[in-house]
Design a protein around this motif. Structure first.
Motif, PDB file in Angstrom:
ATOM      1  N   LEU A 126      20.188 -45.879 -37.907  1.00 24.96           N
ATOM      2  CA  LEU A 126      20.541 -45.110 -36.723  1.00 24.96           C
ATOM      3  C   LEU A 126      21.441 -43.936 -37.089  1.00 24.96           C
ATOM      4  O   LEU A 126      21.235 -42.802 -36.631  1.00 24.96           O
ATOM      5  CB  LEU A 126      21.244 -46.012 -35.707  1.00 24.96           C
ATOM      6  CG  LEU A 126      21.752 -45.319 -34.420  1.00 24.96           C
ATOM      7  CD1 LEU A 126      20.591 -44.704 -33.660  1.00 24.96           C
ATOM      8  CD2 LEU A 126      22.527 -46.306 -33.554  1.00 24.96           C
ATOM      9  N   LEU A 127      22.428 -44.189 -37.944  1.00 23.21           N
ATOM     10  CA  LEU A 127      23.340 -43.133 -38.373  1.00 23.21           C
ATOM     11  C   LEU A 127      22.606 -42.063 -39.186  1.00 23.21           C
ATOM     12  O   LEU A 127      22.872 -40.868 -39.045  1.00 23.21           O
ATOM     13  CB  LEU A 127      24.484 -43.724 -39.198  1.00 23.21           C
ATOM     14  CG  LEU A 127      25.493 -44.587 -38.430  1.00 23.21           C
ATOM     15  CD1 LEU A 127      26.484 -45.226 -39.386  1.00 23.21           C
ATOM     16  CD2 LEU A 127      26.230 -43.753 -37.387  1.00 23.21           C
ATOM     17  N   VAL A 128      21.680 -42.510 -40.040  1.00 25.94           N
ATOM     18  CA  VAL A 128      20.877 -41.559 -40.817  1.00 25.94           C
ATOM     19  C   VAL A 128      20.069 -40.665 -39.889  1.00 25.94           C
ATOM     20  O   VAL A 128      20.001 -39.432 -40.074  1.00 25.94           O
ATOM     21  CB  VAL A 128      19.943 -42.307 -41.796  1.00 25.94           C
ATOM     22  CG1 VAL A 128      18.908 -41.341 -42.389  1.00 25.94           C
ATOM     23  CG2 VAL A 128      20.745 -42.943 -42.922  1.00 25.94           C
ATOM     24  N   ALA A 129      19.466 -41.267 -38.880  1.00 28.77           N
ATOM     25  CA  ALA A 129      18.651 -40.502 -37.929  1.00 28.77           C
ATOM     26  C   ALA A 129      19.500 -39.496 -37.159  1.00 28.77           C
ATOM     27  O   ALA A 129      19.103 -38.336 -36.982  1.00 28.77           O
ATOM     28  CB  ALA A 129      17.957 -41.462 -36.958  1.00 28.77           C
ATOM     29  N   LEU A 130      20.686 -39.924 -36.706  1.00 24.46           N
ATOM     30  CA  LEU A 130      21.566 -39.019 -35.963  1.00 24.46           C
ATOM     31  C   LEU A 130      22.052 -37.874 -36.847  1.00 24.46           C
ATOM     32  O   LEU A 130      22.102 -36.717 -36.414  1.00 24.46           O
ATOM     33  CB  LEU A 130      22.761 -39.806 -35.409  1.00 24.46           C
ATOM     34  CG  LEU A 130      22.448 -40.800 -34.276  1.00 24.46           C
ATOM     35  CD1 LEU A 130      23.691 -41.630 -33.946  1.00 24.46           C
ATOM     36  CD2 LEU A 130      21.950 -40.065 -33.036  1.00 24.46           C
ATOM     37  N   LEU A 131      22.389 -38.211 -38.080  1.00 22.75           N
ATOM     38  CA  LEU A 131      22.861 -37.189 -39.014  1.00 22.75           C
ATOM     39  C   LEU A 131      21.752 -36.190 -39.327  1.00 22.75           C
ATOM     40  O   LEU A 131      21.973 -34.972 -39.317  1.00 22.75           O
ATOM     41  CB  LEU A 131      23.357 -37.856 -40.296  1.00 22.75           C
ATOM     42  CG  LEU A 131      24.111 -36.980 -41.297  1.00 22.75           C
ATOM     43  CD1 LEU A 131      25.356 -36.378 -40.673  1.00 22.75           C
ATOM     44  CD2 LEU A 131      24.487 -37.809 -42.524  1.00 22.75           C
ATOM     45  N   ALA A 132      20.568 -36.702 -39.584  1.00 21.06           N
ATOM     46  CA  ALA A 132      19.435 -35.820 -39.891  1.00 21.06           C
ATOM     47  C   ALA A 132      19.108 -34.919 -38.704  1.00 21.06           C
ATOM     48  O   ALA A 132      18.815 -33.726 -38.881  1.00 21.06           O
ATOM     49  CB  ALA A 132      18.214 -36.665 -40.264  1.00 21.06           C
ATOM     50  N   MET A 133      19.179 -35.477 -37.496  1.00 19.82           N
ATOM     51  CA  MET A 133      18.903 -34.682 -36.310  1.00 19.82           C
ATOM     52  C   MET A 133      19.953 -33.589 -36.138  1.00 19.82           C
ATOM     53  O   MET A 133      19.626 -32.442 -35.809  1.00 19.82           O
ATOM     54  CB  MET A 133      18.875 -35.586 -35.079  1.00 19.82           C
ATOM     55  CG  MET A 133      18.465 -34.873 -33.790  1.00 19.82           C
ATOM     56  SD  MET A 133      18.118 -36.021 -32.440  1.00 19.82           S
ATOM     57  CE  MET A 133      19.722 -36.829 -32.280  1.00 19.82           C
ATOM     58  N   GLY A 134      21.226 -33.926 -36.376  1.00 24.22           N
ATOM     59  CA  GLY A 134      22.293 -32.938 -36.265  1.00 24.22           C
ATOM     60  C   GLY A 134      22.143 -31.820 -37.269  1.00 24.22           C
ATOM     61  O   GLY A 134      22.310 -30.633 -36.937  1.00 24.22           O
ATOM     62  N   VAL A 135      21.797 -32.172 -38.516  1.00 22.53           N
ATOM     63  CA  VAL A 135      21.596 -31.165 -39.558  1.00 22.53           C
ATOM     64  C   VAL A 135      20.410 -30.273 -39.202  1.00 22.53           C
ATOM     65  O   VAL A 135      20.468 -29.046 -39.338  1.00 22.53           O
ATOM     66  CB  VAL A 135      21.376 -31.839 -40.928  1.00 22.53           C
ATOM     67  CG1 VAL A 135      20.939 -30.810 -41.972  1.00 22.53           C
ATOM     68  CG2 VAL A 135      22.651 -32.538 -41.394  1.00 22.53           C
ATOM     69  N   ALA A 136      19.318 -30.886 -38.739  1.00 19.02           N
ATOM     70  CA  ALA A 136      18.122 -30.111 -38.395  1.00 19.02           C
ATOM     71  C   ALA A 136      18.415 -29.118 -37.269  1.00 19.02           C
ATOM     72  O   ALA A 136      18.006 -27.951 -37.336  1.00 19.02           O
ATOM     73  CB  ALA A 136      17.000 -31.062 -37.978  1.00 19.02           C
ATOM     74  N   LEU A 137      19.135 -29.556 -36.252  1.00 20.47           N
ATOM     75  CA  LEU A 137      19.466 -28.669 -35.138  1.00 20.47           C
ATOM     76  C   LEU A 137      20.372 -27.526 -35.592  1.00 20.47           C
ATOM     77  O   LEU A 137      20.203 -26.381 -35.171  1.00 20.47           O
ATOM     78  CB  LEU A 137      20.144 -29.465 -34.026  1.00 20.47           C
ATOM     79  CG  LEU A 137      19.236 -30.421 -33.234  1.00 20.47           C
ATOM     80  CD1 LEU A 137      20.062 -31.281 -32.286  1.00 20.47           C
ATOM     81  CD2 LEU A 137      18.181 -29.633 -32.447  1.00 20.47           C
ATOM     82  N   THR A 138      21.323 -27.851 -36.465  1.00 18.54           N
ATOM     83  CA  THR A 138      22.233 -26.820 -36.967  1.00 18.54           C
ATOM     84  C   THR A 138      21.490 -25.770 -37.773  1.00 18.54           C
ATOM     85  O   THR A 138      21.711 -24.563 -37.617  1.00 18.54           O
ATOM     86  CB  THR A 138      23.327 -27.457 -37.834  1.00 18.54           C
ATOM     87  OG1 THR A 138      24.030 -28.434 -37.072  1.00 18.54           O
ATOM     88  CG2 THR A 138      24.314 -26.409 -38.327  1.00 18.54           C
ATOM     89  N   VAL A 139      20.595 -26.228 -38.653  1.00 19.78           N
ATOM     90  CA  VAL A 139      19.826 -25.296 -39.481  1.00 19.78           C
ATOM     91  C   VAL A 139      18.914 -24.423 -38.613  1.00 19.78           C
ATOM     92  O   VAL A 139      18.772 -23.216 -38.846  1.00 19.78           O
ATOM     93  CB  VAL A 139      18.998 -26.077 -40.532  1.00 19.78           C
ATOM     94  CG1 VAL A 139      18.042 -25.135 -41.269  1.00 19.78           C
ATOM     95  CG2 VAL A 139      19.922 -26.767 -41.528  1.00 19.78           C
TER      96      VAL A 139
END
Length: 327
Positions: free
Chosen positions: A9-22
């Motif tokens: 879950l944390l990996v998914a949230l982190l990946a989503m946050g990074v993707a949105l930022t990029v």
């Protein structure tokens, strides 16, 4: 099971946050961000540090934030707040990678990746210092990558804070000088020249650090003493096979691995990754090239034997001679 689910879950949230930022980083309005922070009054430094740390975690461009810190807080306090925010962000990314991915990477690491991570761990804070002073990789990506290695957290944290200081100071001052130029402050030319001088120093650091990272040359007299004392070290002769058994002979304890074959066969030396390796050739030219290859592969204690076999023979010390038969 719950722990594994939480990690995913944390990996998914982190990946989503990074993707949105990029995806949306080009919409970052630094001027609006500066104005918002200024409105925070006494809490502005704390708010800025928090934004910088979260930005580092989610791959916001650190250079833009550093310049903003200089414009907001000036060269002294701006450097401190920039450095603190960047270090906090680096720590969060490091811990996230270690908790979420380090165990998985260690289990699935192939020989090359394992050799690299072991070499990084052996270098410890020295490796962190090198990559912070010499930005070979993007800052945000590097924070996560180092979390996947076995480097201890505290040395990583301290080395990050200390060795990011030159770059933080240069870019913070550049942001401050830019603000002064826009505002029409006094001494704009001098401040601009100082900013350029600081940037020039930072640009020169890679050459200086590469020189400092070089291991001292091992004199043949010291090598003989260490061999006579029975010290456990690898004497690696990087001459061609014909030279190894040719007229100069070779050290009895030496192992031959020609320089031309070294990149393809470096895995054979894996047991010596964290041990002393003494490189020998006819003089020391080939040895210097071999040292660069081994250092790049993560070997932590590589020394060129000064003067090589020529210097050894000059002392009249024994060698093993195996002359090639002429047909």
């Amino acid at each position: 099971m719950k722990s594994r689910s939480l990690r995913w879950l944390l990996v998914a949230l982190l990946a989503m946050g990074v993707a949105l930022t990029v995806l949306y980083q080009d919409r970052l309005d630094v001027a609006a961000l500066q104005q918002w922070i200024q409105q925070a009054g006494a809490a502005a430094p704390l708010l800025f540090i928090l934004i910088y740390a979260i930005g580092a975690l989610f791959f916001l461009p650190g250079s833009a934030l550093t310049l903003a810190g200089g414009a907001l807080f000036g060269p002294v306090w701006g450097t401190l707040w920039n450095l603190t925010g960047a270090t906090l962000g680096a720590a969060l990314a490091f811990l996230a990678a270690r908790y979420l991915g380090a165990e998985w990477v260690q289990r699935r690491a192939g020989p090359k990746l394992k050799r690299l991570t072991d070499g990084v761990a052996a270098e410890g804070w020295r490796f962190v210092a090198f990559v912070r002073l010499v930005p070979l990789f993007p800052f945000n990506l590097l924070n996560y990558a180092l979390g996947l290695t076995r480097i201890s957290f505290l040395p990583y944290l301290l080395a990050t804070w200390i060795f990011m200081l030159p770059g933080a100071l240069a870019y913070t001052y550049l942001g401050y000088a830019g603000r002064e130029a826009v505002a029409g402050g006094e001494g704009v030319i001098q401040k601009g020249l100082l900013a350029l001088a600081l940037l020039a120093v930072v640009a020169f650091l890679p050459r200086l650090i590469a020189k400092l990272r070089e291991r001292p040359m091992l004199e043949v007299s010291e090598l003989k003493q260490r061999l006579d004392a029975g010290e456990n070290l690898l004497v690696l002769d990087v001459r061609t096979a014909s030279d190894f058994v040719g007229e100069q002979g070779h050290l009895v304890a030496a192992q031959n691995l020609p320089l031309e074959e070294l990149p393809a066969r470096v895995e054979e030396l894996e047991p010596w990754l964290e041990q002393t390796v003494a490189l020998v050739c006819r003089t020391d030219r080939r040895s210097a090239k071999a040292a660069a290859i081994l250092a790049g592969a993560g070997f932590s204690d590589v020394h060129v034997v000064g003067g090589g076999m020529t210097a050894w023979l000059g002392h009249g010390w024994p060698v093993e001679e195996v002359q090639l038969k002429k047909e």
